[in-house]
Each structure stands twice: as structure tokens, then as C-alpha cells.
Design a protein around this motif. Sequence first.
Motif, PDB file in Angstrom:
ATOM      1  N   VAL A 296       2.804  20.260  19.024  1.00  0.00           N
ATOM      2  CA  VAL A 296       3.444  20.301  17.706  1.00  0.00           C
ATOM      3  C   VAL A 296       4.761  19.537  17.768  1.00  0.00           C
TER       4      VAL A 296
ATOM      5  N   VAL B 202       4.935  18.550  11.992  1.00  0.00           N
ATOM      6  CA  VAL B 202       5.340  19.466  10.917  1.00  0.00           C
ATOM      7  C   VAL B 202       6.786  19.165  10.522  1.00  0.00           C
TER       8      VAL B 202
ATOM      9  N   THR C 162       0.079  17.532  16.077  1.00  0.00           N
ATOM     10  CA  THR C 162       0.363  17.968  14.715  1.00  0.00           C
ATOM     11  C   THR C 162       1.837  17.714  14.456  1.00  0.00           C
TER      12      THR C 162
ATOM     13  N   LYS D 176       9.965  18.067   7.565  1.00  0.00           N
ATOM     14  CA  LYS D 176      10.218  16.906   6.708  1.00  0.00           C
ATOM     15  C   LYS D 176      11.437  16.099   7.146  1.00  0.00           C
TER      16      LYS D 176
ATOM     17  N   ARG E  97       7.992  18.575  15.650  1.00  0.00           N
ATOM     18  CA  ARG E  97       8.688  19.032  14.447  1.00  0.00           C
ATOM     19  C   ARG E  97       9.696  17.980  13.999  1.00  0.00           C
TER      20      ARG E  97
END
Length: 392
Positions: free
Chosen positions: A188, A147, A145, A149, A190
Motif C-alpha cells: 500500500v 491510496v 495499491t 490524495k 499512501r
Amino acid sequence: MDSSAKSRDSHTAMTAYPHSHTARTALKAAGVVAAFGLFAFLAQGAFGRVPVQIDGRERLVGVGDSVAEIIAEQPITVRRGDLLSAADRRVIVAGGGTQVEVRVNGAEAKPEARVRPGDTLELIPGADTVEPTTEETRAIPVPTTIVGKGAVLTMAAPGSAGIERVVVGAVSGDVVASETVLPATPMVLRRVNGGGKKVVALTFDDGPWPGQTAKILDILETKGVPATFFTVGLRVKREPAVAKRIVAEGHAIGNHTYHHIDLTGATPDVLKNELVSENDMVRWMTGATPKWFRPPMGKIDGPAYKAIKAAGLKPVLWTVDPQDWRKGAEALTIMKSVVAAARPGSVILLHDGGGDRSQTVTALPWIIDELRKAGYEFVLLDDLPGAPKSRW
Ligand SMILES: [Zn+2]
């Protein structure tokens, strides 16, 4: 009497060999039969065909042919059964179901059984068969995943593999049924935004490219702006002088794989080779070692992330993408798109390679001037606020 005797004699003479006449006829008949037999034998020998009944129609088959040979030779329209997937019943092996059964004179015949003239053959169509299944326990791969921006990629959670029990088709490998014993948790990644200070980083992908990269280097030199070039190994090999110049003029050279491939789903060997051979090529040609890595097309998953880290590289995407690589992209539009999207800590994606980038070359001095007017400073990725430290 004499005459009669004579006549009788003559008769006698004529009938002296009554058996001989019969014998001749018999012999003649026998000759015809023999000749016919010989003809039939020769015909069979020459043409090698004898009649049999196949599904109610007379067909000629080879003398002494087996059932298997006849079936192989005849224009048989009786279908063989297919082997079907246990999951969706699609055909996985054409003709892999039960075979056509042949009955000779009403009885099941083996393929090697010889057929005699006049035999009656009956063909029973084959039936579709569903493959057998097996049950196994296997790992559920760690999903990924992404996450946030920002441009710089960091790992927020490593994730863990799950366990599932599956029923799979023994031939197709299709999953027929599955039951999760332990769910997987995602890795995850980031995207960290190095905000705060009014700085941006220019990056150029897919070079070095003949002519274009040099023009971009000229502009950067004139304007006194540093940039990071995400190079492709096979292009570095072809343009070693340009690669050297990138490094000599104080820019950073990054890793963009050796062949510009999509890393998602790649095997560990391919991943390692793409990363290491590009690093080696850059090191041989320029003496510098890439610290940053940008995945081609921005595509990354957990295994790719781990391989990038294992190679000592820092993965980075971008936050500003004016799509300068698109056909018909115009310099003015590229510049306006960059200026509109730029924020403190932005990583700007441009291209010096991969095709005609004359619009990017035209837009570059405008981008630099406009962003400077807006108060931005240009830095290398290492100097973005919050950028991870390199191993070397
Ligand atoms: Zn690329």
C-alpha cells in the motif's frame, strides 16, 4: 527346269537368307525399342519426370524421388495439423500438429521411401494437436495499491507475495488453470497530503529545454519563487548550463529518470539504471544530487517504489495538474485551473520541457501573483509540512 531351277535358284537366292530378313526386322524392331528406350531414358534423364498417381490424379515426379521430396515439391493442398494452446486452443505453432501421412500403394510409407513410376500415393491430412501441460507452484507477485490524495508517496504496508499452483502449457506457457494456495497482500502506497500551512510547491517536468527553462528561471528569479525541476538525464546531458543554473539559483533538481520511461513492469536492471544514471548525470553536470523522484506519467508500482527508495530518492506525484502539456492548452486556462485546485500543501505540476511550453511560460507569472493574492507562499518540496526527511 533350267528356268525353274534358275528361278528356284533365284528364289533360292532370294530366300537364301530368310533368317537374315527376320533378323533385320527384329534388329530394326530392337533398334526402335532401343531407340525408344534410349529416348525414354534420355527424356527421363533430361526432364527427370515419371508419372505417379497422387490422390487420384496423375502427376509427374522426379525419377527416384523420395516420398518427402515429392510432398515438398508438389502443390499439395492437404493441410498439416497445427499445435494448439492448452488454454484457449489458439494456434501456437503452425504446422506443429501431426504431419501429413503418405500411403504408397495403400501402405504407410516412410518419408525416405523411393517412389517408382506408376505408384499410387494417397495423402492423409494432419490433425491439430493440443500442447502438453505441466504443473508448477509459483509466487504471486505483490500487487500495488495507491491510496490517498496527497503528492508525497509513502509506504503504508509492504505487502507480501502469495503462492499459487498452476497448470501451464509446456510450449505456450499459457496458464490453463490456477489455484491460489496463499493469497498475496498488496503493497500500500499512501499519497500523503502535507496540509496545514498555506504553502504550495511548484514543480516543472521534462527539462531542461532550450529557451523555455531559461525563461521560467527568469520569471522565478524576478518573483523570488523557488521551484523543483524534475529533469530527464538525456536532456541534462544536452543542456548542462541550464541544469547548472537551476541549482545555482537555489532551486531543487529532481530525478525524472534518464530516458523518461514508464517504470511499471520494468526489470530491476532497467529500474536501477534509469534512476542511478540520471542521478549521476545531474551530479556530474551540476554538483547537486537529486533527493526527490517523480515517476514519468505518474506511473509507479511496488518494485519501482522499492528501487526508488533503494536509490535514496523520495517519490512524489502531484495534487494539482492543469494539463499544460496538452495541445491547445491556453495560458489563462492553465492559470485558472491551478488557482482553483490549489490547497495548503499542494504540489503543482507544470512542464518546462517535452514540447512547446510557451503557454506555461505566459501563465507562470499570473499563477504566482494569483496564489500570493490568495495568501499562499511558495516552498521547495522539502519544506512542505510533513515532507519526509532526506538521507542527505
Ligand atoms: Zn515527464
